[in-house]
Design an enzyme around this catalytic site. Structure first.
Site, PDB file in Angstrom:
ATOM      1  N   ASP A  81     -13.822   8.321   8.418  1.00  0.00           N
ATOM      2  CA  ASP A  81     -14.167   6.923   8.665  1.00  0.00           C
ATOM      3  C   ASP A  81     -14.254   6.162   7.353  1.00  0.00           C
ATOM      4  O   ASP A  81     -13.929   4.988   7.277  1.00  0.00           O
ATOM      5  CB  ASP A  81     -15.503   6.811   9.404  1.00  0.00           C
ATOM      6  CG  ASP A  81     -15.426   7.418  10.796  1.00  0.00           C
ATOM      7  OD1 ASP A  81     -14.295   7.622  11.282  1.00  0.00           O
ATOM      8  OD2 ASP A  81     -16.483   7.676  11.385  1.00  0.00           O
TER       9      ASP A  81
ATOM     10  N   ILE B 174      16.292  -7.607   3.850  1.00  0.00           N
ATOM     11  CA  ILE B 174      16.581  -8.996   3.488  1.00  0.00           C
ATOM     12  C   ILE B 174      17.255  -9.074   2.118  1.00  0.00           C
ATOM     13  O   ILE B 174      18.103  -9.926   1.883  1.00  0.00           O
ATOM     14  CB  ILE B 174      15.279  -9.842   3.522  1.00  0.00           C
ATOM     15  CG1 ILE B 174      14.778  -9.940   4.970  1.00  0.00           C
ATOM     16  CG2 ILE B 174      15.515 -11.236   2.963  1.00  0.00           C
ATOM     17  CD1 ILE B 174      13.417 -10.581   5.116  1.00  0.00           C
TER      18      ILE B 174
ATOM     19  N   GLU C  62      -3.645  11.086   6.202  1.00  0.00           N
ATOM     20  CA  GLU C  62      -4.977  10.629   6.632  1.00  0.00           C
ATOM     21  C   GLU C  62      -4.953  10.182   8.091  1.00  0.00           C
ATOM     22  O   GLU C  62      -5.533   9.184   8.470  1.00  0.00           O
ATOM     23  CB  GLU C  62      -5.450   9.498   5.707  1.00  0.00           C
ATOM     24  CG  GLU C  62      -6.958   9.318   5.666  1.00  0.00           C
ATOM     25  CD  GLU C  62      -7.654  10.400   4.859  1.00  0.00           C
ATOM     26  OE1 GLU C  62      -6.972  11.305   4.347  1.00  0.00           O
ATOM     27  OE2 GLU C  62      -8.883  10.356   4.800  1.00  0.00           O
TER      28      GLU C  62
END
Lengths: 365, 420
Positions: free
Chosen positions: B271, B371, B397
Site C-alpha cells: 500500500d 506521433i 509491484e
C-alpha cells in the site's frame, strides 16, 4: 500543502445536499424524465438548500462567499440525484454568478438581492448555439454597439426556463470577445420558441430556443458595464460545474451497476465475482477518482486565482466528459438487457452522460 | 483541513535541486547505459550516496518526522511520503532505470521498516548512512510464483542444533539484487529480503521474510536478465542452497498461527510502495510528453488549448488527452501518499493510483513514439527508450490486472476467495 480533505463545513454541506439528492431528486428522476415535468415544489426545496445564497456576500443579500471548491463538491452531490433536477435548481446561478463574478456594482446591486432573497425565480442564461462546431470563444450571435445601445442578433439553444424567465443573460460575440448582456424577457425582437427542445436526455428540464432579431438594449446592460468583462472566469466556472455534474452522474451509474452486479447471479455466482465484470467496475471507480481530483484541483486553482486555472478547468471538463461516457456506458453493459430497459435508470444516465460533451453552459459554480 | 494543492516548500526546493541531477547525471548518460547493459553507473551511485549522506539520509525513504520540540508550535502535517514521491518522479524523469539503482535500501529496507522489530531496524538499516553506498533488495518472485505469491516454493527450515534458519530455493526478477549481494569494492555490505515458507501446509500463513546478508555462503547471483528497458537497473536471479542465516533474521513471528494476518501485514507494505512505483512511471511519461511538445513546437505546432474538440487537429486532441491522463494520474498518486502520511488506510487509493499510472505511462509513451513517427522510433532520441522503460510500470509491484483485482475487491467488499 497538499490536502484532499474537505473542510468540516463542506462535509456538512455535502451531507445535506446528498440527502436531498438521494431522497428527493432520485425519487422523482424517472417520472420527471418520462413526463417531461419537474415538480416546482421540488425545485423550491432544492433552492432552499442555499447553494447560490451561500456564494453571495451579505452586502448583496447572501450569506457567504463564492468558493469553486465548495461548488464542485455540491454539484457532484446534486447531480448524483438527478441531472435535470440539479440543473433546474441551479438555473438562477446562470444569471447570478456571472453578475457576481463580472458584473458592475450597479448590476450587482440591482440583481443579486432580488434573486437571492426570494424564492427560486427563473433567471437564466443563453449560451449554447445550435452548431456542430459551437465554440465558447467564437460565438455566432453578435452584439454591436450602435449609438448608446447594443444590438443583438442570433439564435441560442438549450436555454433553461426561457419561456417564464424574468431576464436572460445572453452571450454574444462583441469585438471578437464573448460577452454577456442582460436582456429582459420582454425586450422587443427577443422570441422564445413555442416548442421545448427535444433532446436525447434531460427531458425534465424545460429548454428553449431563443431568437434575437435586432434586440436593442442600453449599453449599461453589458455585463461589467461599458468596458465589459473577462470571459475566462465565467467559462471556467461553467466548465467546472459541468465536470462536477458529470462526476455525480458517473457515480450514480457506478454505484447502481456495482450493487446490481453484487445481486445478479449467473453460473452459480454473482456476476461481480467474474473478473470481466469486476475489472470494469474497478476501472470505472478509478476513472471517477482520477477526474474528481482533476476537477478539485482546477477548482482550487480558480479560487486561488492561479494563472493556469482556466486551462485546468478546460482539461477537467474535457476529461470528465470522456469519463462519464465510459462509466455510464459500462453501467448499461453490466446490467445487460436490463440496462437497456427504462425500468432501470442506467439507460437514462447513459443518455445524460453523452450530453456533457456539448452541454457546458447549463450550470455554474 | 481543507482541499489544497499548493506544493509544500520542501518539495519545491528539492525538485529544483534534483532537476539538475536528473539532467546532468542521468539524462546525459541515459543512452550510453541503455546500450551497455550491465555496466554500472558508478558516478551516479557515488554522487547520490554522497548527496543523501550530506542530508543525513542514506536512502530514498520517507523522511521521519522530527519529534515536536515545542509543543506550543503548531504541528506541521507530515509530508514524508509526498516528498519521497516527488523525489522519485524527478529522478525517473531523468532516467527511471538509474533511479532504480539509487543506493539505499529500496524495497528490502522498506520490508525491514514495515515488518522488523526496533532491534532489527537498528541492526539492518544503519548501514545505509555509512561511508560506502549500500543496497538492499526484495526477493519475492519465483519462476512459478509471480503475482500469486502463495505459490512461493522457497523453504526456510529451523536447524534446531545451530538455531539457524536454512534457506533453499531460487528467486528471480530481483531488482538491484546484484548490487545487494555481490561484493563490489565500491559498495558497502548489502542484504536481500527473501520470502520463504516456514510451513508449506499453512499456505500464506506460513510465509515469512528473512534478511540474508551479502556474503552468506550458499547464496549467489546466478543470472542477470537482459531486458526490454530499464537496462541500467540490474535484475538478478538468486539461488540459495542450504544457506544458514541467524535465527533473529526472520521478520515477524517464527511460529505459524492459522491466520493470514502476518501475510496481510506484509502485503500492506505494498500500500505504501505502489504509489511510489506508480509515480516512477509518471516521471517517464512526463519526460516523453514534454519531449513531444518540444518537438511539436520546433515544428511550429502550438496546441490550442480551450478549443472544442470539433475544432482541434488530431495531434492536439492526443496531446490534450495525454495532459489529462498524466495530471489526473499524478493527483491520484499524491492523494495515496498524502493518505499514507496521514495514517489513513489507503489500500484502495494506492492500487487505483497504480492501475491508472500503469495505463497512462504505457499509453503516453506509446503515443509519443507514434506521433513522432521516424523521430520517435529512432535511437537518436530517447522517446523509444522511454517507451521501453515505461512498460515495466504496468508489470512490477503488482501488474495492472492484479491491481484491478485489489481495487475490485475493495469496492465490492469481496475477499480473495469471493473474487479470485
Amino acid at each position: 500543502m497538499y490536502s484532499f480533505e474537505p473542510t468540516e463545513e463542506q462535509h456538512m454541506l455535502v451531507d445535506t445536499v446528498g440527502k436531498y439528492a438521494s431522497h428527493d431528486l432520485r425519487t422523482i428522476s424517472r417520472e420527471a424524465e418520462e413526463s417531461r415535468e419537474l415538480p416546482k415544489k421540488l425545485i423550491g426545496k432544492g433552492w432552499e438548500l442555499g447553494l447560490l445564497q451561500a456564494s453571495i456576500p451579505e452586502s448583496f443579500g447572501g450569506f457567504g462567499e463564492r468558493s469553486a471548491v465548495t461548488g464542485v463538491l455540491a454539484v457532484e452531490e446534486l447531480a448524483f440525484g438527478d441531472l435535470a433536477g440539479a440543473l433546474a435548481v441551479m438555473t438562477p446561478s446562470l444569471f447570478a454568478l456571472p453578475v457576481l463574478l463580472s458584473g458592475s456594482e450597479d448590476q450587482k446591486k440591482e440583481y443579486l438581492p432580488k434573486i437571492i432573497e426570494g424564492d427560486w425565480q427563473p433567471y437564466t442564461a443563453a449560451f449554447i448555439e445550435n452548431a456542430f462546431d459551437f465554440d465558447a470563444n467564437d460565438l455566432r450571435t453578435t452584439a454591436v454597439l450602435d449609438g448608446g445601445e447594443y444590438v443583438l442578433n442570433g439564435e441560442k439553444a438549450c436555454v433553461p426556463f426561457a419561456k417564464e424567465a424574468e431576464a436572460i443573460l445572453i452571450y454574444a460575440r462583441c469585438d471578437g470577445r464573448t460577452q454577456g448582456f442582460i436582456v429582459p424577457r420582454s425586450a422587443a425582437g427577443l422570441s422564445v420558441g413555442d416548442e421545448r427542445e427535444r433532446l436525447m436526455g434531460l427531458n425534465a428540464l424545460p429548454l428553449y430556443r431563443v431568437k434575437l432579431e435586432n434586440v436593442k438594449i442600453p449599453a449599461a446592460h453589458r455585463l461589467g458595464g461599458a468596458a465589459g468583462h473577462a470571459f475566462e472566469p465565467v467559462l471556467a466556472s461553467m466548465r467546472l460545474a459541468s465536470a462536477s455534474a458529470a462526476l455525480g452522474v458517473a457515480r450514480a451509474a457506478f454505484e447502481y451497476s456495482r450493487d446490481y452486479a453484487r445481486e445478479r447471479e449467473a453460473f452459480g455466482v454473482k456476476i461481480a465475482q467474474k473478473q470481466a465484470v469486476a475489472f470494469m467496475l474497478a476501472e470505472m471507480r478509478t476513472e471517477i477518482e482520477a477526474m474528481r481530483l482533476l476537477v478539485w484541483q482546477a477548482a482550487w486553482k480558480l479560487d486561488q486565482e492561479k494563472e493556469d486555472a482556466f486551462n485546468e478547468a478546460y482539461l477537467a471538463s474535457t476529461g470528465a466528459a470522456d469519463m462519464v461516457m465510459m462509466v455510464t456506458d459500462r453501467a448499461v453493459q453490466i446490467l445487460g438487457g436490463h440496462g437497456y430497459i427504462r425500468e432501470h435508470p442506467v439507460e437514462m444516465w447513459l443518455r445524460n452522460g453523452r450530453g456533457f460533451a456539448m452541454l457546458t453552459g447549463l450550470a455554474m459554480i | 483541513m481543507a482541499i489544497e494543492f499548493e506544493a509544500p516548500k520542501p518539495i519545491v526546493q528539492m525538485q529544483t535541486v534534483l532537476k539538475t541531477v536528473a539532467e546532468e547525471m542521468m539524462r546525459s548518460k541515459s543512452r550510453y547505459f541503455d546500450e551497455h547493459e550491465h555496466e554500472i553507473p558508478w558516478d551516479y551511485i557515488e554522487f547520490m550516496h554522497t548527496a543523501m549522506k550530506s542530508m543525513g539520509v542514506g536512502a530514498l525513504v520517507p523522511r521521519e518526522e522530527k519529534k515536536a520540540e515545542d509543543p506550543n508550535k503548531p504541528k506541521r502535517p507530515p509530508i514524508g511520503y509526498q516528498l519521497l514521491a516527488s523525489q522519485i518522479e524527478m529522478l525517473a524523469w531523468g532516467d527511471v532505470g538509474m533511479y532504480l539503482i539509487t543506493p539505499g535500501g529500496g524495497l528490502g529496507a522498506a520490508a525491514v521498516q514495515a515488518a522488523g522489530s526496533p532491534e532489527q531496524q537498528a541492526k539492518f538499516l544503519a548501514r545505509f548512512i555509512e561511508d560506502k553506498p549500500t543496497f538492499a533488495a526484495m526477493c519475492m518472485t519465483e519462476a512459478g510464483a509471480g503475482s500469486d505469491t502463495s505459490a512461493i516454493r522457497a523453504r526456510a527450515v529451523l536447524d534446531e542444533k545451530t538455531h539457524e534458519w536454512v534457506l533453499n530455493g531460487e528467486k528471480i526478477f530481483v531488482t538491484a539484487g546484484d548490487k545487494s549481494l555481490t561484493e563490489y569494492k565500491q559498495l558497502g555490505r548489502g542484504f536481500i529480503v527473501v520470502w520463504a515458507s516456514i510451513d508449506p501446509s499453512a499456505g500464506r500463513a506460513g510465509m515469512r521474510a528473512f534478511v540474508v546478508e551479502s556474503g552468506t555462503p550458499g547464496v549467489r547471483v546466478v543470472k542477470l536478465e537482459h531486458k526490454l528497458g530499464i537496462r541500467v537497473s540490474d535484475t538478478a536471479s538468486i539461488s540459495m542452497v542450504d544457506a544458514h542465516i541467524p535465527f533473529e533474521n526472520i521478520l515477524g513471528s517464527p511460529t505459524v498461527e492459522k491466520t493470514t494476518t502476518g501475510f496481510k501485514g506484509a502485503m500492506a507494505t505494498f500500500d505504501a510502495t505502489r504509489p511510489l512505483v506508480a509515480i516512477s512511471g509518471l516521471g517517464v511519461a512526463r519526460a516523453a510528453l514534454e519531449f513531444l511538445k518540444g518537438k511539436l513546437k520546433e515544428n511550429g505546432i502550438e496546441i490550442r488549448y480551450g478549443l472544442p474538440r470539433q475544432k482541434l487537429t488530431n495531434i492536439e486532441r492526443e496531446v490534450i488527452d495525454m495532459d489529462i491522463m498524466l495530471k489526473s494520474a499524478w493527483l491520484m498518486v499524491m492523494k495515496a501518499v498524502w493518505m499514507a502520511d496521514n495514517k489513513k488506510p489507503n489500500a484502495l487509493e494506492s492500487s487505483m493510483s497504480k492501475v491508472k499510472a500503469g495505463d497512462v505511462t504505457t499509453r503516453i509513451t506509446q503515443k509519443v513514439v507514434e506521433i513522432l513517427g521516424p523521430l520517435g522510433y529512432s535511437r537518436e532520441f530517447l522517446a523509444e527508450k522511454w517507451f521501453r522503460d515505461a512498460k515495466i510500470t504496468d508489470i512490477y509491484e503488482g501488474t495492472g490486472q492484479i491491481n484491478r483485482l485489489v481495487v475490485a475487491r475493495q469496492i465490492l467488499g469481496y475477499s480473495g476467495s469471493e473474487l479470485r
